[in-house]
Structures are given as C-alpha cells and as structure tokens.
Design a protein around this motif. Structure first.
Motif, short mmCIF file in Angstrom:
data_model
loop_
_atom_site.label_atom_id
_atom_site.label_comp_id
_atom_site.label_asym_id
_atom_site.label_seq_id
_atom_site.Cartn_x
_atom_site.Cartn_y
_atom_site.Cartn_z
N ALA A 110 33.66 -55.15 19.92
CA ALA A 110 32.65 -55.94 19.36
C ALA A 110 31.48 -55.92 20.10
O ALA A 110 30.24 -55.91 19.60
N ILE A 119 29.48 -52.32 17.85
CA ILE A 119 28.42 -53.06 17.03
C ILE A 119 27.25 -52.48 17.48
O ILE A 119 26.44 -52.35 16.71
N LYS A 156 24.24 -50.81 15.09
CA LYS A 156 23.15 -51.43 14.92
C LYS A 156 22.07 -50.52 15.09
O LYS A 156 21.04 -50.42 14.45
N ILE A 202 30.70 -50.80 8.66
CA ILE A 202 31.77 -50.18 9.49
C ILE A 202 32.98 -50.06 8.41
O ILE A 202 33.52 -51.18 7.87
N PHE A 207 36.15 -59.78 16.22
CA PHE A 207 35.28 -58.51 15.95
C PHE A 207 34.54 -58.58 14.54
O PHE A 207 33.26 -58.25 14.72
N GLN A 251 31.60 -60.99 14.99
CA GLN A 251 30.31 -60.42 15.46
C GLN A 251 29.77 -59.36 14.60
O GLN A 251 28.71 -59.37 14.78
N CYS A 252 30.49 -58.83 13.85
CA CYS A 252 30.03 -57.66 13.02
C CYS A 252 28.84 -58.55 12.18
O CYS A 252 27.90 -58.16 11.75
N HIS A 253 29.54 -59.54 11.45
CA HIS A 253 28.88 -60.44 10.58
C HIS A 253 27.71 -61.14 11.01
O HIS A 253 26.41 -60.99 10.45
N HIS A 264 25.68 -59.88 13.32
CA HIS A 264 24.67 -58.89 13.67
C HIS A 264 24.50 -58.11 12.35
O HIS A 264 23.83 -57.21 12.55
N ILE A 300 26.41 -56.75 10.03
CA ILE A 300 27.09 -55.60 9.66
C ILE A 300 28.30 -55.99 9.02
O ILE A 300 29.08 -57.02 9.19
N VAL A 354 32.20 -55.28 7.27
CA VAL A 354 33.37 -54.66 7.52
C VAL A 354 34.33 -54.29 6.29
O VAL A 354 34.54 -55.11 5.66
#
Length: 724
Positions: free
Chosen positions: A268, A272, A276, A283, A320, A323-325, A327, A329, A331
C-alpha cells in the motif's frame, strides 16, 4: 448401529436428535458427547452444578437437570486426564444453527452472508452470546464433523447436523476470531476423506495446514466513501483506463530476501506511490484468491472467498484497496471461475462425489491445466461462483473483475481432440451452461454494483462478449483484444527490413476495433514460458531494441482501446518474468531503462490529459485513418478525436530505422500543429533526431485531404501532434 456407535465412529448425521437439552412437562434432560472425559457436569446460569451420569464408556453422559428452562443457558464442565475446561454446550443452539440455511438458496449474496463461518449473536432469554455459526454444503456425505484447535482436531467431538438442503450446520459459542478449523467429511460409504478447508472460508492459513480461519468482515472501517460515490457517476467507456498488471509476490521483494514478500500494507505504501508516479489509473492484480501452489501465480485457486494469506490478513487487503482508492487508483482483480485444482483440502470430490465439478472427465477435467472444471449447469455451483464474484465487490470494494480463460468455458471442445468432448444438445461445441452462468454473473454484478466492471479474457471471436445480455451478449463491460496483441507483437518482432511484407499485421485490428469494448493487453502471458521479455522480442542492436520498444509502446497508447501493461515492461525488464524473484529494479540505474520508464510515465499522462486519446476508445467516431497503406515505408498515420469532435490528436509511426525527411501528412483542418510527444526524444534514450516542434498546415492535398503538414519523422519513432 446405535447412535452411541455412530458418535464414536464420527458417523452421526443428526446429532441434534440426540445431544443437547430436551424438555418435557415434568423435566429437562441433557445429553452430552465428550470422548475421553472422566466426568461431565452441567453449570447453570445461577452457578449451581449438577453431575451427568456416564451412559456409555465411549463418552456419552446424560441425566435430568433441575432448574433448567428452555430460555436459559448452561455450560458443561468437563474433566479429562489432561485437565478440565468449561464451555457452553453447542448443541443447545439448534435453532441458531438451522437459521443458516433458511434463506441460503434465495440469492448469491445469501451464500456468503449465511454460509461458511459466520460471526453471530446468540440470544437465549436475557442473555446474548457471541458465537460462530458453521455451515458447509456436502449433500452426499454420510457424516461431517467440525475440526479445530478447540477440539484437538478430533473428528468425534463436534458432529454437525445435516439439513434437508444438503448443508451441515453447527454453532460454537465464544470462539476467538482467527481460530483454525476444517471439516472432517465421510463419503456415502463412510470413508473418511482428506480434511477439507471451508469452501466459503474468509481467511486461511498457509502450507502445510491450509486450515480455514474464522474472521469478521464487519470490523474494518473504510475511508473511501468519496471514491465509491464518484465511481457510480463515471462512464468508464469515456474515461482513461491505463492498467498496471501486477503479481504481488514478485513486483518487489523486501531487501535481499528472495523468499519473503512485501505485505499488503507495505505494498500500500510502495506500489501505490509508484503507480501514482507513473500516472496509471488502475492496478490489476493476478489472482489473490487463496491458492496452494506458488507456481500457479494464483490461477489454481482453492479459496474463492479469501484473499491469500501470503501478504497478510483480509483486513490488510482491505487496507490496500482502501489506500488505492484514497489515492485515486482503481483496483481490478483476476477472478478464475474456469477451473480449480484437485488438492486434497480443496473442492475436488468434496464429499466423495462431484459436488463442484462435472462428473464426466470429458467435461470436468481441463487438459491444459490438469485441473477440475466447475459444473456450470448445477444450481449450487452457479450460486457459488456468482456469490464469489459479488463477494469481492461487496466486502473488498474491488472496482473490476477480469475473468480468466473465458474461451475455455465457452467451448466444450477447448483443447480437446475429436472423441474427447461431448457436444451440446444441438450437436455443437458451445457450452450453453457456461454461457448462461457468465450472463447471470454479469447481470448480478451490474445490478448490485453498477460502478464496477467486468473484463473478459476471451481469445476467440465469440460474438458480443462485451455487449449487454438483453442484446444477446455475454454482458461483460470490456474484453481483452487478444487479436491486436498477437498481430502487433508478431509485427514488431520482425526485422524492419521485413515489415513491408507484414504491414497488415499492424493495421488489421482496426477492421474489428469497435466490435467490442476492447482493452489492449500486454500481459504476463506474453513474457513467460520462453516468450522472453517485451524488450527482448524487439529486433536489432541495443539501441534499436529500445527504439522499437518505445515506438511500439507509443503506438499502443495512440491505438483505440483501454491499455494494460504488465509490470516490468515499463522499464524494459530484460529477463523473462520469474515469479520467484523481484523485478530487476537495478536496471533503472542505466539510461536506457530509465528513459523507457520516463516514456511510459509520459504516455500515461498524455493519455489521461487529452480526451481525444481516451473518450473515443470504444467508438468508431473517435478514430480516423490518415494513411494505413504505406507498407513500403512501414509507416502509418491516424487521428484520434474526442466525443464532441473539438480536439484532434494525430499519431504517426515510423517502424523503420530510417528517418523520413519532408514527410507529408494529410490533416483535416488548416492551422497549427504541435508535437506533444516524440518517442525518440533524448529524455527517453532516443536519438533526439531533429524535428519541427510546430508546423502549420498548407493547402496541399494529401491522403484525400485538402490540407497537409510537412515534418521530419525520426527513426523507429512515434509522434503525437495536437491540432492547436
């Protein structure tokens, strides 16, 4: 056989008729089965105890109990040679156990909200207990017992109750979260099978135990509300989608530890940040469903409801994704309904019969992967698979499912010779049951999670894969363009001197580019099994290899369709991908690889920044050929346009190492044209061949257009020009 013998041999299928409390007008009686116990006492809610008589030397105790009512709880105090323990009797919670199957056949979501090991509140009178309700489907078993650390893995201790629907149930109070468990199953002939993990298990332990773990999916606090709300409003077909495909076990290893993995939490932070920085939008993870064999990369899954424990807990995986969301991103995960392995703890011959797979090996065995094939026509299997698809979107907020090996599901003769397959009812090779399942899965996904998407890996020309079910399609949102991948890689791997004879390979994809909603994939499958790395496919010396790679990557980002690139391709990983080791990050110390990485970073940014390059990815109005017939110079040119036709980006490719001087390109409008990306730039380790950065259209006819521009095109390069 008496019920005492059945209990002693772990062959009792209806313990609720024997064990627990029974009530009459005059008295209450408790019967308890405690193998190896010296004595058993009943502890009532007021703390008083009453001793049960030993009724059979194998471990059966029982007797009348004073002061026990139907709405009161009791515990059992058990004395053994090893010591004593005091626990609630699980067989007093029969109605709570039966509750698991009341609604389990109504919808796919009910399967994972009712089945497996559910954390439940048990209410009896004024008392509320925390408990774990176990529910497993084994319709042809003669007996099923719950195993775990709580009963020393003794199959005699906790026989489960069989229900009319073929599910076996039992409630165990006050089990700690993270408790290990499995099922001991006896087939219809009372043969004991290998201990089975829970098909609906939410968490698992690694090799060698492969035990399931109890888990509570309601404890994690999500922080991605803004992402999830915005996702519902987006039109994915007009949005940029550049996907970074990742195998979590080999993207990067911690330090010099070849045998270790980065955890979900470490990923994460590191993955990430990298994604970014590289300007990817999504991803895509190779399968994270629990799987026993590292070498399968996850494509031989056993736990269809559990993220692999290799990298952490289910909550760690939620973190994980969260945190992607947060930022920005998305999944996507690879989901594998096409086959499953026959590991002893898994689904194969689960209760001694083919519960999940087709019985006939001509339908139920996959010759390519030496694994089982789900019975796509069986109602319980269909519910199981659709429930799994919905589960990842529901519990883990996954944004998309890339469905693996769809072609192998669609065709009964896939990888089979004559006589090795069974035709359908019409004598054809289409698997109607699999087609029906895929349609149902897609309908359920888009009904319950309209902001999510499904993507098919389908390698044939099966019609309407990414068209709605109501239009007689399979209902997927997108489809991998395997034809483009195959043809374009075949072309770019040729020596430039021979590309003149293969020009059709690089242009043919536009004949069918809008028949489906395509994703252009350069996936893991193209850099394994002797195929070499992406840069290794390129002909020529070191400079030409890198230039071919850059030219090809830029062509891909100009071509209609969403983009997918496997990890390592973006910096020119030299070696073929090896799942047992990290990517060769040390290569970034060399300008060639650093330059390639810089190009991918800029291509992603370009693709996201200019609507002309992504809004029309799936519609013919977003693309127009300028020149597709220049085989002699191995050059091609086209224009990309946004939806309202207010922006135009021209793409021209020179697939030879010969620079093209005074190259004239037809354009649609007069005015100024600006180069916005040149794959030959020095910052990408290109030759930096001098070109005009700004050109003005002249009223000189070219390519059936009234206007044209003249420019120099570098060797083995792709240019993007914006109509200012």
């Amino acid at each position: 056989m008496s019920y005492v013998q059945q209990l002693a041999l772990a062959q009792c299928s209806s313990p609720f008729t024997v064990l627990g409390a029974s009530f009459s007008k005059q008295s209450a009686t408790i019967t308890s089965w405690q193998p190896g116990a010296k004595s058993v006492s009943v502890v009532l809610q007021d703390g008083t105890t009453q001793t049960l008589a030993c009724q059979a030397s194998d471990g059966l105790f029982g007797g009348a109990i004073k002061g026990l009512s139907q709405d009161s709880l009791y515990k059992l105090r058990v004395e053994t040679d090893e010591g004593s323990f005091e626990r609630y009797d699980p067989y007093q919670f029969q109605s709570d156990a039966y509750h698991a199957v009341h609604f389990i056949d109504h919808s796919p979501q009910n399967l994972y909200s009712q089945g497996g090991a559910q954390q439940v509140d048990i209410e009896l009178g004024s008392k509320t207990l925390k408990g774990t309700r176990f529910c497993v489907y084994a319709p042809n078993a003669s007996a099923v017992s719950l195993l775990g650390d709580f009963n020393y893995w003794d199959g005699r201790c906790h026989p489960m109750q069989k229900t009319d629907l073929g599910y076996w149930v039992l409630v165990i109070p006050e089990l700690e979260l993270g408790t290990r468990y499995k099922y001991q199953i006896k087939d219809s002939h009372n043969n004991t099978l290998p201990h089975k993990a829970d098909p609906l298990g939410f968490a698992a332990e690694p090799y060698p135990s492969h035990a399931s773990l109890t888990f509570n999916h309601h404890s994690y606090q999500w922080g991605d509300d803004a992402w999830m709300a915005a996702r519902e409003q987006q039109d994915k077909y007009t949005q940029p989608m550049s996907i970074y495909e990742v195998h979590l076990g080999s993207w990067k290893r911690p330090g010099d530890n070849a045998n270790g993995y980065l955890t979900y939490k470490a990923l994460a932070a590191e993955l990430i940040a990298y994604v970014k920085d590289m300007n990817y939008t999504h991803i895509e993870l190779l399968p994270v469903s629990e799987f026993p064999f590292d070498g399968s990369w996850g494509y031989q899954p056993v736990g269809m409801f559990a993220p692999t424990c290799r990298f952490g807990s289910p909550d760690d995986f939620k973190y994980f994704v969260d945190q992607c969301h947060q930022h920005g991103i998305g999944v996507i995960i690879d989901w594998v309904p096409a086959h499953f392995p026959e590991d002893g703890h898994g689904l194969a011959r689960f209760d001694g019969s083919c519960v999940y797979e087709y019985e006939d090996p001509k339908r139920g065995w996959h010759p390519d992967w030496n694994s089982c094939i789900y019975d796509f026509g069986k109602g319980t299997v269909r519910q199981f698979l659709v429930a799994s698809a919905l589960f990842w979107l529901d519990k883990f907020h996954i944004d998309g499912l890339r469905v693996d090996a769809v072609a192998s599901m669609l065709y009964l003769d896939y990888s089979r010779n004559d006589g090795e397959w069974i035709p359908n009812v019409d004598g054809g090779n289409e698997n109607y049951e699999a087609i029906s399942l895929l349609r149902w899965m897609n309908e359920e996904v888009y009904k319950h999670f309209p902001g999510a998407m499904t993507i098919a890996e389908e390698s044939t020309s099966f019609p309407k894969v990414s068209r709605p079910v109501f239009d007689n399609g399979l209902g997927f949102g997108f489809k991998w363009n395997m034809g483009w991948m195959h043809d374009s890689l075949h072309y770019i791997s040729k020596d430039p001197a021979y590309r003149v004879y293969h020009h059709n390979d690089i242009t043919f994809s536009m004949v069918y580019a809008f028949d489906e909603n395509f994703v252009l994939p350069i996936s893991h499958d193209e850099v394994v099994h002797g195929k070499g790395s992406l840069i290794g496919k390129m002909p020529g010396d070191e400079w030409q290899q890198a230039a071919n790679h850059r030219c090809y990557a830029a062509f891909m980002f100009g071509h209609p369709g969403k983009k997918l690139n496997f990890m390592g391709c973006e910096f020119g990983q030299s070696a073929e991908w090896n799942h047992d080791s990290s990517l060769d990050w040390h290569l970034l110390a060399y300008p060639k690889h650093e330059g390639l990485q810089h190009l991918y970073r800029d291509l992603n940014a370009l693709y996201k920044s200019y609507p002309a390059l992504h809004e029309g990815d799936n519609v013919s109005s977003g693309f127009e050929w300028i020149d597709h017939s220049n085989a002699e110079q191995s050059a091609l040119s086209f224009v990309r346009k946004n939806r309202d036709n207010t922006q135009s980006v021209y793409v021209t490719c020179n697939f030879t190492p010969v620079p093209r001087h005074h190259f004239r390109l037809g354009v649609n409008e007069p005015g100024e044209y600006q180069v916005i990306l040149n794959s030959d730039s020095a910052k990408y380790w290109g030759s930096d061949f001098p070109i005009q950065q700004h050109v003005v259209a002249e009223q000189v006819g070219m390519h059936d257009r009234a206007y044209s521009i003249e420019l120099d095109i570098p060797p083995l390069a792709t240019l993007f020009l914006l109509k200012v």
